[in-house]
Design a protein around this motif. Structure first.
Motif, PDB file in Angstrom:
ATOM      1  N   LYS A  87      -3.395   6.430 -29.977  1.00  0.00           N
ATOM      2  CA  LYS A  87      -2.315   6.859 -29.091  1.00  0.00           C
ATOM      3  C   LYS A  87      -2.650   6.552 -27.634  1.00  0.00           C
ATOM      4  CE  LYS A  87      -0.025   8.533 -32.536  1.00  0.00           C
ATOM      5  NZ  LYS A  87       1.207   7.843 -32.999  1.00  0.00           N
ATOM      6  N   PHE A 118      -2.917   7.354 -23.686  1.00  0.00           N
ATOM      7  CA  PHE A 118      -3.063   8.492 -22.780  1.00  0.00           C
ATOM      8  C   PHE A 118      -2.834   7.973 -21.371  1.00  0.00           C
ATOM      9  CE2 PHE A 118      -5.386   9.732 -26.522  1.00  0.00           C
ATOM     10  CZ  PHE A 118      -5.060  11.075 -26.671  1.00  0.00           C
ATOM     11  N   CYS A 119      -1.810   8.514 -20.722  1.00  0.00           N
ATOM     12  CA  CYS A 119      -1.412   7.975 -19.433  1.00  0.00           C
ATOM     13  C   CYS A 119      -2.146   8.685 -18.292  1.00  0.00           C
ATOM     14  CB  CYS A 119       0.107   8.077 -19.298  1.00  0.00           C
ATOM     15  SG  CYS A 119       0.963   7.238 -20.676  1.00  0.00           S
ATOM     16  N   ASN A 134      -1.934  11.629 -17.021  1.00  0.00           N
ATOM     17  CA  ASN A 134      -2.332  13.023 -17.216  1.00  0.00           C
ATOM     18  C   ASN A 134      -3.508  13.084 -18.170  1.00  0.00           C
ATOM     19  OD1 ASN A 134      -2.547  15.790 -17.478  1.00  0.00           O
ATOM     20  ND2 ASN A 134      -0.867  15.939 -18.948  1.00  0.00           N
ATOM     21  N   SER A 167      -1.043  13.251 -24.753  1.00  0.00           N
ATOM     22  CA  SER A 167      -0.734  11.852 -25.028  1.00  0.00           C
ATOM     23  C   SER A 167       0.710  11.564 -24.644  1.00  0.00           C
ATOM     24  CB  SER A 167      -0.937  11.548 -26.516  1.00  0.00           C
ATOM     25  OG  SER A 167      -0.464  10.249 -26.826  1.00  0.00           O
ATOM     26  N   CYS A 168       0.942  10.361 -24.120  1.00  0.00           N
ATOM     27  CA  CYS A 168       2.317   9.986 -23.786  1.00  0.00           C
ATOM     28  C   CYS A 168       2.966   9.198 -24.924  1.00  0.00           C
ATOM     29  CB  CYS A 168       2.355   9.181 -22.488  1.00  0.00           C
ATOM     30  SG  CYS A 168       1.263   7.756 -22.455  1.00  0.00           S
ATOM     31  N   ASP A 191       4.016   9.145 -29.314  1.00  0.00           N
ATOM     32  CA  ASP A 191       4.567  10.039 -30.325  1.00  0.00           C
ATOM     33  C   ASP A 191       3.429  10.584 -31.187  1.00  0.00           C
ATOM     34  OD1 ASP A 191       6.051  11.418 -32.152  1.00  0.00           O
ATOM     35  OD2 ASP A 191       6.965   9.657 -33.094  1.00  0.00           O
TER      36      ASP A 191
END
Length: 312
Positions: free
Chosen positions: A168, A170-171, A173, A190-191, A193
């Motif tokens: 996934k 992670f942006c 944040n 996580s940004c 789904d």
């Protein structure tokens, strides 16, 4: 691990926030954390030492108590040292690999402990309901194999948790609102789904540990039915006294576990610091009280611990 996609200036790290809303009280909060951790280490190490050292305790029941003590050390050590680093030194940064390693380790040990508690319930069932065949059904070698099966089961079911998250993105944040890398807390930042991640974590918790709890309950229902058939009141008390310690341990462990899981996922109206505190209680309180409970309720273990403690 190359699959991590963190679009930030430090793509290889996360930040653990500590206890949100109580940052000013971190030093005060650290005192009970450190105290309970030291007590749990001393108590569980003593149990493991005595069970391993004394040949008279090389029996299934005591070997299982030693295995439980080992999982207690693993559970508390996977969480408390990092929490104390946050409280004392404000060391909130954790690498992504370190975070996922912590997640894997603490959830694996938690599932392993559930397997040990189930095996202990089976041990008491055989001892009370089929005492004549106890020595042939539950040998030390069989206990070791059951422990290995529990460990393999835990690894196989927990390994997908960090693996699925590693895929996934992670942006920006990178702040995990927790004192440790709990699976759902990491998934929330996580940004991408994370529906599959959340469902898998929930199913694993309730199906695996829930099934263990049901089997423990069935074991004790059969035990109580067998005890009620005994004609002597003294026999009633003796049979039930051998189960009291395990019942207390099971109730404390499973109650805190499920309460933590439910508040983390469904307690949106609960303050963040309450979530975090109760999540830490699961990894802090049982390791402290388990050796105390067994020390009080198990006469032979209590005497052996006293003997070795006085000798030293």
């Amino acid at each position: 691990m190359e699959a991590f996609n963190l679009t930030s200036s430090e793509p290889s790290t996360f930040i653990l926030s500590g206890i949100l809303g109580l940052e000013a009280a971190h030093i005060q909060i650290s005192i009970p954390f450190a105290t309970f951790y030291i007590i749990s280490l001393v108590g569980n190490v003593m149990v493991i030492f005595v069970v391993g050292k004394d040949q008279a305790l090389h029996k299934p029941m005591y070997l299982l108590i030693g295995m439980l003590a080992l999982t207690d050390i693993g559970i508390s050590t996977s969480v408390v040292p990092k929490a104390l680093c946050i409280f004392w030194f404000n060391l909130k940064i954790i690498t992504v690999i370190g975070c996922f390693t912590q997640m894997f380790f603490l959830h694996t040990v938690s599932l392993m402990q559930s397997a040990v508690l189930l095996t202990m319930a089976f041990d008491r069932y055989v001892a009370i309901c089929n005492p004549l065949n106890y020595a042939t059904i539950l040998t030390n070698a069989r206990i070791a194999r059951l422990g290995l099966v529990g460990l393999i089961r835990a690894v196989l079911f927990v390994l997908p948790l960090p693996v699925l998250l590693s895929w996934k993105p992670f942006c920006t944040n990178r702040i995990i609102p927790h004192t440790y890398c709990e699976h759902i807390a990491v998934a929330k930042i996580s940004c991408g789904d994370t529906t599959v991640n959340r469902l898998y974590g929930l199913v694993t918790a309730f199906v695996i540990i829930g099934l263990d709890l049901i089997l423990v309950a069935v074991s004790y229902a059969l035990i109580f039915r067998a005890v009620l058939k005994l004609s002597s009141k003294k026999a009633h008390q003796k049979a039930l006294s051998t189960c009291t310690a395990h019942i207390c341990v099971t109730v404390t462990s499973f109650t805190l576990f499920f309460f933590s899981i439910l508040t983390q996922r469904f307690g949106q109206g609960i303050a963040p610091h309450v979530h975090i505190i109760f999540a830490n209680l699961f990894y802090l309180f049982p390791p402290v009280f388990h050796p105390i409970i067994y020390g009080i309720k198990t006469k032979e273990l209590r005497e052996k611990v006293g003997k070795y403690a006085c000798r030293r």
